[in-house]
Design a protein around this motif. Structure first.
Motif, PDB file in Angstrom:
ATOM      1  N   GLY A 145       0.835  -1.201   0.000  1.00  0.00           N
ATOM      2  CA  GLY A 145       0.000   0.000   0.000  1.00  0.00           C
ATOM      3  C   GLY A 145       0.860   1.237   0.000  1.00  0.00           C
ATOM      4  N   ASP A 146       0.238   2.378   0.270  1.00  0.00           N
ATOM      5  CA  ASP A 146       1.018   3.607   0.344  1.00  0.00           C
ATOM      6  C   ASP A 146       0.374   4.638   1.258  1.00  0.00           C
ATOM      7  OD1 ASP A 146      -0.834   5.171  -1.386  1.00  0.00           O
ATOM      8  OD2 ASP A 146      -0.039   3.911  -2.973  1.00  0.00           O
ATOM      9  N   PHE A 147       1.255   5.475   1.797  1.00  0.00           N
ATOM     10  CA  PHE A 147       0.840   6.617   2.596  1.00  0.00           C
ATOM     11  C   PHE A 147       0.739   7.803   1.654  1.00  0.00           C
ATOM     12  CE2 PHE A 147       2.828   3.876   5.725  1.00  0.00           C
ATOM     13  CZ  PHE A 147       1.966   3.975   6.804  1.00  0.00           C
ATOM     14  N   ARG A 148      -0.270   8.656   1.885  1.00  0.00           N
ATOM     15  CA  ARG A 148      -0.483   9.821   1.034  1.00  0.00           C
ATOM     16  C   ARG A 148      -0.807  11.043   1.884  1.00  0.00           C
ATOM     17  NH1 ARG A 148      -2.425   8.303  -4.391  1.00  0.00           N
ATOM     18  NH2 ARG A 148      -2.127   6.062  -4.577  1.00  0.00           N
ATOM     19  N   CYS A 149      -0.316  12.172   1.409  1.00  0.00           N
ATOM     20  CA  CYS A 149      -0.701  13.455   1.982  1.00  0.00           C
ATOM     21  C   CYS A 149      -1.859  13.946   1.116  1.00  0.00           C
ATOM     22  CB  CYS A 149       0.477  14.421   1.946  1.00  0.00           C
ATOM     23  SG  CYS A 149       0.122  15.984   2.728  1.00  0.00           S
ATOM     24  N   GLN A 150      -3.082  13.816   1.605  1.00  0.00           N
ATOM     25  CA  GLN A 150      -4.270  14.161   0.821  1.00  0.00           C
ATOM     26  C   GLN A 150      -4.362  15.662   0.573  1.00  0.00           C
ATOM     27  OE1 GLN A 150      -4.731  10.966  -0.158  1.00  0.00           O
ATOM     28  NE2 GLN A 150      -6.893  11.399  -0.200  1.00  0.00           N
ATOM     29  N   LYS A 151      -4.180  16.422   1.622  1.00  0.00           N
ATOM     30  CA  LYS A 151      -4.154  17.879   1.570  1.00  0.00           C
ATOM     31  C   LYS A 151      -3.490  18.321   2.860  1.00  0.00           C
ATOM     32  CE  LYS A 151      -8.839  18.088   3.395  1.00  0.00           C
ATOM     33  NZ  LYS A 151     -10.188  18.543   3.237  1.00  0.00           N
ATOM     34  N   ILE A 152      -3.236  19.602   2.994  1.00  0.00           N
ATOM     35  CA  ILE A 152      -2.553  20.071   4.199  1.00  0.00           C
ATOM     36  C   ILE A 152      -3.327  19.611   5.428  1.00  0.00           C
ATOM     37  CG2 ILE A 152      -1.813  22.101   5.484  1.00  0.00           C
ATOM     38  CD1 ILE A 152      -0.307  22.422   3.082  1.00  0.00           C
ATOM     39  N   GLY A 153      -2.627  18.906   6.308  1.00  0.00           N
ATOM     40  CA  GLY A 153      -3.243  18.464   7.552  1.00  0.00           C
ATOM     41  C   GLY A 153      -4.002  17.152   7.466  1.00  0.00           C
ATOM     42  N   THR A 154      -3.949  16.463   6.314  1.00  0.00           N
ATOM     43  CA  THR A 154      -4.674  15.192   6.183  1.00  0.00           C
ATOM     44  C   THR A 154      -3.756  14.128   5.586  1.00  0.00           C
ATOM     45  OG1 THR A 154      -6.732  16.383   5.801  1.00  0.00           O
ATOM     46  CG2 THR A 154      -6.731  14.071   5.258  1.00  0.00           C
ATOM     47  N   MET A 155      -3.568  13.048   6.326  1.00  0.00           N
ATOM     48  CA  MET A 155      -2.773  11.910   5.862  1.00  0.00           C
ATOM     49  C   MET A 155      -3.692  10.704   5.701  1.00  0.00           C
ATOM     50  SD  MET A 155       0.306  12.914   5.571  1.00  0.00           S
ATOM     51  CE  MET A 155       0.851  11.295   5.165  1.00  0.00           C
ATOM     52  N   SER A 156      -3.315   9.817   4.772  1.00  0.00           N
ATOM     53  CA  SER A 156      -4.107   8.602   4.588  1.00  0.00           C
ATOM     54  C   SER A 156      -3.194   7.434   4.251  1.00  0.00           C
ATOM     55  CB  SER A 156      -5.138   8.794   3.474  1.00  0.00           C
ATOM     56  OG  SER A 156      -4.496   8.923   2.223  1.00  0.00           O
ATOM     57  N   PHE A 157      -3.751   6.235   4.405  1.00  0.00           N
ATOM     58  CA  PHE A 157      -3.094   5.007   3.942  1.00  0.00           C
ATOM     59  C   PHE A 157      -4.064   4.321   2.998  1.00  0.00           C
ATOM     60  CE2 PHE A 157      -2.230   0.499   3.945  1.00  0.00           C
ATOM     61  CZ  PHE A 157      -0.873   0.490   3.656  1.00  0.00           C
ATOM     62  N   GLN A 158      -3.531   3.804   1.901  1.00  0.00           N
ATOM     63  CA  GLN A 158      -4.355   3.103   0.919  1.00  0.00           C
ATOM     64  C   GLN A 158      -3.765   1.719   0.675  1.00  0.00           C
ATOM     65  OE1 GLN A 158      -5.926   5.115  -2.685  1.00  0.00           O
ATOM     66  NE2 GLN A 158      -4.620   3.673  -3.770  1.00  0.00           N
ATOM     67  N   ASP A 159      -4.565   0.679   0.903  1.00  0.00           N
ATOM     68  CA  ASP A 159      -4.154  -0.695   0.621  1.00  0.00           C
ATOM     69  C   ASP A 159      -4.196  -0.928  -0.889  1.00  0.00           C
ATOM     70  OD1 ASP A 159      -3.979  -3.631   1.987  1.00  0.00           O
ATOM     71  OD2 ASP A 159      -5.093  -3.717   0.105  1.00  0.00           O
ATOM     72  N   GLU A 164     -10.870  -3.843   8.846  1.00  0.00           N
ATOM     73  CA  GLU A 164     -10.177  -4.115   7.591  1.00  0.00           C
ATOM     74  C   GLU A 164     -10.443  -2.995   6.590  1.00  0.00           C
ATOM     75  OE1 GLU A 164      -9.220  -7.754   4.524  1.00  0.00           O
ATOM     76  OE2 GLU A 164     -11.028  -7.897   5.763  1.00  0.00           O
ATOM     77  N   LEU A 165      -9.384  -2.565   5.918  1.00  0.00           N
ATOM     78  CA  LEU A 165      -9.509  -1.492   4.929  1.00  0.00           C
ATOM     79  C   LEU A 165      -9.934  -2.053   3.582  1.00  0.00           C
ATOM     80  CD1 LEU A 165      -6.316   0.616   5.711  1.00  0.00           C
ATOM     81  CD2 LEU A 165      -8.660   0.992   6.493  1.00  0.00           C
ATOM     82  N   GLU A 166     -10.750  -1.295   2.890  1.00  0.00           N
ATOM     83  CA  GLU A 166     -11.178  -1.622   1.532  1.00  0.00           C
ATOM     84  C   GLU A 166     -10.012  -1.322   0.588  1.00  0.00           C
ATOM     85  OE1 GLU A 166     -14.027  -3.058  -1.046  1.00  0.00           O
ATOM     86  OE2 GLU A 166     -14.367  -2.740   1.088  1.00  0.00           O
ATOM     87  N   PRO A 167      -9.641  -2.266  -0.296  1.00  0.00           N
ATOM     88  CA  PRO A 167      -8.547  -1.982  -1.235  1.00  0.00           C
ATOM     89  C   PRO A 167      -8.848  -0.763  -2.109  1.00  0.00           C
ATOM     90  CG  PRO A 167      -9.084  -4.316  -1.250  1.00  0.00           C
ATOM     91  CD  PRO A 167     -10.143  -3.622  -0.435  1.00  0.00           C
ATOM     92  N   TRP A 168      -7.813  -0.008  -2.380  1.00  0.00           N
ATOM     93  CA  TRP A 168      -7.834   1.164  -3.265  1.00  0.00           C
ATOM     94  C   TRP A 168      -8.647   2.337  -2.724  1.00  0.00           C
ATOM     95  CZ3 TRP A 168      -3.846   0.189  -5.914  1.00  0.00           C
ATOM     96  CH2 TRP A 168      -3.601  -1.080  -6.428  1.00  0.00           C
ATOM     97  N   VAL A 169      -9.096   2.286  -1.463  1.00  0.00           N
ATOM     98  CA  VAL A 169      -9.860   3.382  -0.858  1.00  0.00           C
ATOM     99  C   VAL A 169      -9.001   4.007   0.248  1.00  0.00           C
ATOM    100  CG1 VAL A 169     -11.944   4.026   0.409  1.00  0.00           C
ATOM    101  CG2 VAL A 169     -12.053   2.225  -1.342  1.00  0.00           C
ATOM    102  N   PRO A 170      -8.589   5.261   0.087  1.00  0.00           N
ATOM    103  CA  PRO A 170      -7.756   5.894   1.118  1.00  0.00           C
ATOM    104  C   PRO A 170      -8.492   5.983   2.456  1.00  0.00           C
ATOM    105  CG  PRO A 170      -7.784   7.215  -0.898  1.00  0.00           C
ATOM    106  CD  PRO A 170      -8.837   6.160  -1.045  1.00  0.00           C
ATOM    107  N   ALA A 171      -7.779   5.641   3.527  1.00  0.00           N
ATOM    108  CA  ALA A 171      -8.321   5.748   4.884  1.00  0.00           C
ATOM    109  C   ALA A 171      -7.561   6.851   5.607  1.00  0.00           C
ATOM    110  CB  ALA A 171      -8.160   4.423   5.621  1.00  0.00           C
ATOM    111  N   THR A 172      -8.281   7.840   6.104  1.00  0.00           N
ATOM    112  CA  THR A 172      -7.664   8.963   6.806  1.00  0.00           C
ATOM    113  C   THR A 172      -7.031   8.484   8.107  1.00  0.00           C
ATOM    114  OG1 THR A 172      -9.266  10.486   5.843  1.00  0.00           O
ATOM    115  CG2 THR A 172      -8.098  11.235   7.811  1.00  0.00           C
ATOM    116  N   LEU A 173      -5.804   8.951   8.345  1.00  0.00           N
ATOM    117  CA  LEU A 173      -5.070   8.607   9.565  1.00  0.00           C
ATOM    118  C   LEU A 173      -5.152   9.746  10.561  1.00  0.00           C
ATOM    119  CD1 LEU A 173      -1.853   7.124   7.929  1.00  0.00           C
ATOM    120  CD2 LEU A 173      -3.812   5.875   8.855  1.00  0.00           C
ATOM    121  N   LYS A 174      -5.270   9.375  11.830  1.00  0.00           N
ATOM    122  CA  LYS A 174      -5.298  10.349  12.909  1.00  0.00           C
ATOM    123  C   LYS A 174      -4.221   9.986  13.924  1.00  0.00           C
ATOM    124  CE  LYS A 174     -10.296  10.674  12.515  1.00  0.00           C
ATOM    125  NZ  LYS A 174     -10.595   9.331  12.076  1.00  0.00           N
TER     126      LYS A 174
END
Length: 108
Positions: free
Chosen positions: A51-65, A78-88
């Protein structure tokens, strides 16, 4: 944006990864290729390209399987494949046997 990942279980237990982000996704997987910023090569349950970590926009991080074989889990779900999940801050992310706690730091 910086993310510190504290590994709390699995082959890398006790290790802290400090990842710095710009606009490009940071790839995670078992591969040790240069394009992988976080290689979990000792965890046999992590996919080559997990998967990968992404900076969605300023102040928002996500992980996508990336439709990994064994899936990814965020706070026990469980995360849905190809759907970014916001990290806190304080979230628990599991990839294979590796469990990590997410620590976020944003700089303007």
């Amino acid at each position: 944006v910086r993310v510190d990942l504290t590994i709390t279980a699995g082959p890398y237990e006790g290790k802290i990864y400090k990842l710095k982000f710009n606009k490009a996704p940071l790839k995670v997987g078992r591969s040790q290729a240069k394009k992988f910023k976080l290689s979990l090569s000792q965890d046999s349950e992590v996919s080559t390209t997990h998967g990968d970590f992404r900076c969605q926009k300023i102040g928002t991080m996500s992980f996508q399987d990336s439709d990994s074989t064994n899936g990814s889990w965020l706070n026990g779900a469980e995360l849905e494949p190809w759907v970014p999940a916001t990290l806190k801050e304080g979230d628990e992310l599991r990839l294979g046997q590796t469990i990590m706690t997410v620590h976020l730091e944003y700089k303007a």
